[in-house]
Design a protein around this motif. Structure first.
Motif: not given
Length: 140
Positions: A41-43, A99-100, A121-122, A127-128
């Motif tokens: 993801e990017m802005l 973030d959550h 995020f998904d 990420r982990s």
């Protein structure tokens, strides 16, 4: 002045720690896309092609969160550093959010005008995995 110096020192120590982890002989992947997948993801672009990361000489994984006060102080400095040096020194920054929720991550990208990619995020598994390997915490 003291706060900026402390932030810079923390950044240098984090880089030294990461360098030691990488130089310790553990190689987890040849290409970052093996871990983060083909999409980041990017802005303004929730589904950007991640393959450009594989061509970079250096990739700085930035573990950050919108709720982290130290991160909020450091992010503008990192953004300026990136703007000045990334193109000439063949490196990229990749946000690994702590973030959550997705809205918080996107708000942080927007508010700090982060010009770099973020692990989607998904993609909690990536990420982990990155957090466990590089000290950003494994239980995302």
């Amino acid at each position: 002045m003291t706060r900026k110096l402390a932030t810079l020192l923390a950044f240098v120590l984090a880089l030294a720690y990461a360098r030691g982890r990488v130089r310790g002989g553990v190689s987890h992947f040849d290409h970052l896309t093996e871990v983060v997948g083909p999409v980041v993801e990017m802005l303004g672009a929730p589904r950007a092609d991640a393959r450009y990361l594989d061509s970079k000489e250096y990739v700085l994984l930035y573990f950050s969160a919108s709720w982290c006060g130290a991160c909020q102080e450091f992010t503008p400095q990192l953004t300026r550093f990136h703007s000045r040096y990334a193109k000439d020194h063949d490196f990229e920054v990749v946000l690994v959010t702590r973030d959550h929720d997705l809205d918080s991550m996107r708000r942080e990208l927007r508010e700090h005008h982060m010009p770099w990619a973020a692990v989607r995020f998904d993609n909690g598994a990536a990420r982990s995995r990155l957090g466990g390997w590089y000290g950003g915490g494994g239980g995302i």
